[in-house]
Scaffold this motif. Structure first.
Motif, mmCIF file in Angstrom:
data_model
loop_
_atom_site.group_PDB
_atom_site.id
_atom_site.type_symbol
_atom_site.label_atom_id
_atom_site.label_comp_id
_atom_site.label_asym_id
_atom_site.label_seq_id
_atom_site.Cartn_x
_atom_site.Cartn_y
_atom_site.Cartn_z
ATOM 1 N N THR A 110 -4.622 3.234 0.096
ATOM 2 C CA THR A 110 -3.303 3.047 0.692
ATOM 3 C C THR A 110 -2.165 3.052 -0.339
ATOM 4 O OG1 THR A 110 -3.437 0.631 0.516
ATOM 5 C CG2 THR A 110 -4.298 1.650 2.535
ATOM 6 N N LEU A 248 -1.636 2.358 7.821
ATOM 7 C CA LEU A 248 -2.347 1.296 7.109
ATOM 8 C C LEU A 248 -3.311 0.524 8.002
ATOM 9 C CD1 LEU A 248 0.589 -0.223 4.993
ATOM 10 C CD2 LEU A 248 -1.028 1.588 4.355
ATOM 11 N N SER A 251 -7.106 1.663 8.052
ATOM 12 C CA SER A 251 -7.782 1.353 6.785
ATOM 13 C C SER A 251 -8.056 -0.140 6.655
ATOM 14 C CB SER A 251 -6.930 1.824 5.598
ATOM 15 O OG SER A 251 -6.777 3.226 5.608
#
Length: 267
Positions: A110, A248, A251
């Motif tokens: 990320t 995000l 993940s």
């Protein structure tokens, strides 16, 4: 005694409860970023004990090397030896060892800072952190403490509890409005927890620090109880909420699922 060190009634009356040890720990815990050094009178007041008790505690702690007196100001301060206690916890905690590779992978994927926190009373404590090379608005070193009610990791933890337990913790919290965005209303917080439970992660949108947005997911043990929380820092200078959730969120959930499986294998 201060609220933080006030023993429960059963502890106070239990012959096994060592009040001297309690007072010594209260002295150590009295130091903070706001109270980096103190006189004996300051220490007594901050620890919630008498000046004579503070004198005995400080003498013992100084003899053991946990506090020292500045030669000029004559004010007491902590020494690096205090860190031995905290480091021993970090070294002995198997969840941290398990989480580090996943946090590192999440940060690489990320390019944002990722953290692991554990609950202590009404607060979450940072126990692991992988820092992004990009700008981070708030520095939160290991050992930093944040409120449960207004942070993503705290709400992630609360969302993994039954409603009645989460509500009890919210009601016990001193719900301060740290910024204009802080949610303090009980009903609004409970709605937020239910939404976090449905999506799998909680969100903090500048509720503790301006410019700081985080997404946090609970880490569950074998009995379905939270044992930690993992979160990603998504500064508002780089992310909108919609972008953070889209890019995000998946993940973060994948990281939390992997940690869940690893932690359950420990039990």
């Amino acid at each position: 005694m201060t609220k933080a060190t006030q023993p429960a009634p059963e502890e106070d009356s239990n012959p096994l409860f060592n009040q001297s040890l309690e007072k010594g720990l209260a002295v150590l815990c009295a130091f903070s970023a706001q109270r980096r050094s103190m006189t004996l009178a300051d220490l007594a007041e901050a620890a919630g004990i008498s000046k004579s008790s503070a004198q005995r505690m400080v003498f013992t702690l100084e003899s053991l090397g946990f506090v020292r007196k500045h030669p000029k100001t004559r004010r007491y301060q902590l020494t690096p030896r205090v860190m031995r206690i905290g480091f021993n916890y970090l070294a002995a905690n198997p969840i941290i060892d398990l989480a580090n590779p996943y946090l590192s992978e999440l940060t690489n994927a990320t390019t944002e800072t990722t953290c692991l926190t554990e609950a202590d009373g009404l607060e979450m404590v940072y126990v692991a952190r992988f820092v992004s090379a990009q700008f981070v608005p708030v520095h939160m070193p290991i050992g930093s403490r944040i409120p449960m009610y207004c942070t993503a990791s705290g709400r992630a933890w609360l969302s993994a509890l039954p409603d009645e337990e989460a509500l009890a913790l919210i009601r016990e919290s001193e719900r301060v409005a740290h910024t204009r965005f802080t949610i303090t209303d009980e009903d609004a917080l409970m709605r937020d927890l239910r939404e976090a439970r449905e999506r799998g992660y909680a969100i903090n949108r500048e509720e503790l620090f301006l410019g700081d947005m985080t997404l946090g997911a609970p880490v569950l043990g074998s009995h379905g109880r939270p044992v930690a929380a993992v979160h990603i820092v998504a500064p508002t200078s780089r992310w909108t909420l919609a972008e953070a959730e889209q890019r995000l969120g998946p993940s973060l959930l994948a990281c939390a699922r992997s940690l869940n499986n690893s932690v359950r294998a420990l039990d």
